[in-house]
Design a protein around this motif. Structure first.
Motif, PDB file in Angstrom:
ATOM      1  N   LEU A 142     -16.922 -19.114 -17.110  1.00  0.00           N
ATOM      2  CA  LEU A 142     -16.893 -17.661 -16.965  1.00  0.00           C
ATOM      3  C   LEU A 142     -15.469 -17.136 -17.049  1.00  0.00           C
ATOM      4  N   ILE A 143     -15.347 -15.913 -17.551  1.00  0.00           N
ATOM      5  CA  ILE A 143     -14.066 -15.201 -17.581  1.00  0.00           C
ATOM      6  C   ILE A 143     -14.254 -13.865 -16.887  1.00  0.00           C
ATOM      7  N   CYS A 144     -13.342 -13.549 -15.983  1.00  0.00           N
ATOM      8  CA  CYS A 144     -13.398 -12.274 -15.265  1.00  0.00           C
ATOM      9  C   CYS A 144     -12.094 -11.530 -15.478  1.00  0.00           C
ATOM     10  N   PHE A 145     -12.202 -10.261 -15.861  1.00  0.00           N
ATOM     11  CA  PHE A 145     -11.031  -9.414 -16.065  1.00  0.00           C
ATOM     12  C   PHE A 145     -10.876  -8.500 -14.850  1.00  0.00           C
ATOM     13  N   CYS A 146      -9.768  -8.669 -14.136  1.00  0.00           N
ATOM     14  CA  CYS A 146      -9.551  -7.924 -12.898  1.00  0.00           C
ATOM     15  C   CYS A 146      -8.231  -7.173 -12.986  1.00  0.00           C
ATOM     16  N   SER A 147      -8.198  -5.946 -12.524  1.00  0.00           N
ATOM     17  CA  SER A 147      -6.938  -5.221 -12.406  1.00  0.00           C
ATOM     18  C   SER A 147      -6.335  -5.536 -11.046  1.00  0.00           C
ATOM     19  N   ASN A 148      -5.024  -5.603 -11.002  1.00  0.00           N
ATOM     20  CA  ASN A 148      -4.335  -6.023  -9.779  1.00  0.00           C
ATOM     21  C   ASN A 148      -4.094  -4.816  -8.881  1.00  0.00           C
ATOM     22  N   LYS A 149      -5.133  -4.369  -8.176  1.00  0.00           N
ATOM     23  CA  LYS A 149      -5.032  -3.213  -7.280  1.00  0.00           C
ATOM     24  C   LYS A 149      -4.792  -3.709  -5.862  1.00  0.00           C
ATOM     25  N   PRO A 150      -3.596  -3.477  -5.325  1.00  0.00           N
ATOM     26  CA  PRO A 150      -3.256  -4.073  -4.030  1.00  0.00           C
ATOM     27  C   PRO A 150      -4.092  -3.571  -2.871  1.00  0.00           C
ATOM     28  N   VAL A 168       0.855  -1.175   0.000  1.00  0.00           N
ATOM     29  CA  VAL A 168       0.000   0.000   0.000  1.00  0.00           C
ATOM     30  C   VAL A 168       0.893   1.229   0.000  1.00  0.00           C
ATOM     31  N   ALA A 169       0.648   2.136  -0.924  1.00  0.00           N
ATOM     32  CA  ALA A 169       1.435   3.355  -1.027  1.00  0.00           C
ATOM     33  C   ALA A 169       2.931   3.025  -1.123  1.00  0.00           C
ATOM     34  N   ASP A 170       3.246   1.949  -1.882  1.00  0.00           N
ATOM     35  CA  ASP A 170       4.629   1.538  -2.113  1.00  0.00           C
ATOM     36  C   ASP A 170       5.369   1.127  -0.843  1.00  0.00           C
ATOM     37  N   ARG A 171       4.637   0.685   0.158  1.00  0.00           N
ATOM     38  CA  ARG A 171       5.281   0.190   1.373  1.00  0.00           C
ATOM     39  C   ARG A 171       4.775  -1.231   1.650  1.00  0.00           C
ATOM     40  N   THR A 172       5.698  -2.145   1.885  1.00  0.00           N
ATOM     41  CA  THR A 172       5.328  -3.539   2.096  1.00  0.00           C
ATOM     42  C   THR A 172       4.716  -3.715   3.477  1.00  0.00           C
ATOM     43  N   LEU A 173       3.586  -4.394   3.497  1.00  0.00           N
ATOM     44  CA  LEU A 173       2.923  -4.677   4.764  1.00  0.00           C
ATOM     45  C   LEU A 173       3.473  -5.953   5.379  1.00  0.00           C
ATOM     46  N   SER A 189      -7.530  -5.714  -2.712  1.00  0.00           N
ATOM     47  CA  SER A 189      -7.486  -7.099  -3.181  1.00  0.00           C
ATOM     48  C   SER A 189      -8.355  -8.018  -2.331  1.00  0.00           C
ATOM     49  N   PHE A 190      -8.251  -7.876  -1.022  1.00  0.00           N
ATOM     50  CA  PHE A 190      -9.014  -8.759  -0.142  1.00  0.00           C
ATOM     51  C   PHE A 190     -10.511  -8.560  -0.328  1.00  0.00           C
ATOM     52  N   GLN A 191     -10.959  -7.309  -0.407  1.00  0.00           N
ATOM     53  CA  GLN A 191     -12.391  -7.041  -0.541  1.00  0.00           C
ATOM     54  C   GLN A 191     -12.941  -7.656  -1.820  1.00  0.00           C
ATOM     55  N   TRP A 192     -12.178  -7.532  -2.916  1.00  0.00           N
ATOM     56  CA  TRP A 192     -12.659  -8.086  -4.187  1.00  0.00           C
ATOM     57  C   TRP A 192     -12.657  -9.610  -4.161  1.00  0.00           C
ATOM     58  N   ALA A 193     -11.606 -10.216  -3.624  1.00  0.00           N
ATOM     59  CA  ALA A 193     -11.522 -11.677  -3.565  1.00  0.00           C
ATOM     60  C   ALA A 193     -12.652 -12.255  -2.729  1.00  0.00           C
ATOM     61  N   GLN A 194     -12.971 -11.614  -1.638  1.00  0.00           N
ATOM     62  CA  GLN A 194     -14.055 -12.084  -0.779  1.00  0.00           C
ATOM     63  C   GLN A 194     -15.394 -11.988  -1.496  1.00  0.00           C
ATOM     64  N   SER A 195     -15.613 -10.901  -2.207  1.00  0.00           N
ATOM     65  CA  SER A 195     -16.852 -10.735  -2.965  1.00  0.00           C
ATOM     66  C   SER A 195     -16.968 -11.782  -4.068  1.00  0.00           C
ATOM     67  N   SER A 201       1.805 -11.679  -4.466  1.00  0.00           N
ATOM     68  CA  SER A 201       1.070 -10.758  -3.608  1.00  0.00           C
ATOM     69  C   SER A 201      -0.162 -10.210  -4.320  1.00  0.00           C
ATOM     70  N   ASP A 202      -0.867  -9.343  -3.617  1.00  0.00           N
ATOM     71  CA  ASP A 202      -1.994  -8.584  -4.153  1.00  0.00           C
ATOM     72  C   ASP A 202      -3.159  -9.495  -4.560  1.00  0.00           C
ATOM     73  N   ALA A 203      -3.876  -9.135  -5.619  1.00  0.00           N
ATOM     74  CA  ALA A 203      -5.122  -9.823  -5.967  1.00  0.00           C
ATOM     75  C   ALA A 203      -4.954 -11.321  -6.243  1.00  0.00           C
ATOM     76  N   PRO A 204      -3.942 -11.773  -7.014  1.00  0.00           N
ATOM     77  CA  PRO A 204      -3.798 -13.226  -7.218  1.00  0.00           C
ATOM     78  C   PRO A 204      -3.634 -13.991  -5.912  1.00  0.00           C
ATOM     79  N   ALA A 205      -2.827 -13.463  -4.989  1.00  0.00           N
ATOM     80  CA  ALA A 205      -2.630 -14.129  -3.697  1.00  0.00           C
ATOM     81  C   ALA A 205      -3.907 -14.126  -2.882  1.00  0.00           C
TER      82      ALA A 205
END
Length: 293
Positions: free
Chosen positions: A144-152, A18-23, A155-161, A217-221
């Motif tokens: 189904l095919i879903c096109f997702c941008s990898n927004k870190p 987030v904001a170029d800082r690793t959590l 990511s969790f909110q989208w994956a859960q949905s 990391s991010d959306a794929p993870a």
């Protein structure tokens, strides 16, 4: 990354940026593969499942907004506020996260009649740019095919949905990364593939599992983690490439990942049929990104 031990248990460490800082590590889960249930989940101090903030980040207002952010799936043929009454059952859902895999499947869809199922949208966002479309391939909309941008940051909110919306027998994830993201002492020929799988993926292939100490990391993870917790068969294909733009080698390698997918088995489309489409797509993309043309 996914670590499998001789006892059959596994541990998953998920990192966000987030904001170029690793959590910090935000999820550590131990699963008994024999009984298929989660034994323990270590939650972060922020009580938002496995979302954690960087200790160096003082943007409290932004992070508070992210905690409450939520993605909702909207049906294409319904009113704006219409939602699914129950989970959408399907055989397979393929999700792309990067330009290469997105172009791969967009090219595949370009000469086919498809169904616009709907889209994921962040609550409160009305812009088309913030929507992740979901496309149905067959008449029953079981592929189904879903096109997702990898927004870190979300990511969790989208994956859960995603997991709350679709009940898929198989989840196939595709992305590509630059070679600088890969760590290994062994020589490799670029581009090359690596894979990570949930414990419930039973199909065998010749693709090497991503080695330690590499991290996804991010959306794929986030999606792979949700699939593991939900006991879903899921696989993530990662193509490492030396090119900073989409090229034919990367596309052909990603295409080989789909040889055993329900999509390929049901449509039986060959690489040769789509090669010219991809060449045009790459040419248009390069022209659009070249400031000197």
């Amino acid at each position: 990354m996914l670590l499998t031990t001789s006892s059959g248990s596994w541990a998953y460490s998920l990192y966000y940026r987030v904001a170029d800082r690793t959590l910090c590590t935000v999820l550590q889960t131990r699963v008994d593969c024999k009984n298929h249930y989660v034994i323990a989940i270590e939650k972060s101090a922020m009580a938002v499942n496995y979302f954690a903030r960087s200790p160096f980040d003082d943007l409290e207002d932004d992070e508070t907004a992210l905690q409450h952010a939520k993605y909702t799936f909207h049906l294409a043929d319904q009113d704006e506020g219409e939602k699914l009454a129950s989970k959408w059952n399907c055989k397979e859902i393929i999700i792309t996260f990067d330009p290469a895999s997105t172009i791969l499947l967009q090219g595949y869809l370009s000469n086919r009649t498809v169904n616009n199922i709907g889209y994921f949208a962040l609550d409160g966002q009305t812009s088309q740019r913030h929507r992740y479309p979901v496309i149905g391939i067959d008449n029953e909309n079981s592929i189904l095919i879903c096109f997702c941008s990898n927004k870190p940051q979300d990511s969790f909110q989208w994956a859960q949905s995603l997991m709350q919306t679709f009940d898929a027998d198989k989840v196939v994830l595709m992305t590509s990364l630059h070679q600088c993201n890969y760590q290994s002492m062994l020589p490799t020929v670029l581009p090359f593939l690596r894979t990570l799988k949930s414990a419930f993926w039973t199909e065998n292939d010749d693709i090497t599992t991503l080695e330690q100490p590499n991290i996804i990391s991010d959306a794929p993870a986030a999606v792979l983690t949700e699939c593991q917790i939900s006991a879903k068969a899921a696989v993530l294909y990662i193509c490492y490439t030396e090119s900073s733009t989409v090229d034919m080698q990367t596309l052909k390698l990603l295409w080989s990942c789909l040889t055993k997918s329900v999509l390929q088995q049901s449509t039986n489309v060959s690489w040769e049929e789509l090669r010219d489409i991809y060449k045009k797509a790459i040419s248009l993309r390069l022209s659009a990104n070249n400031i000197y043309m």
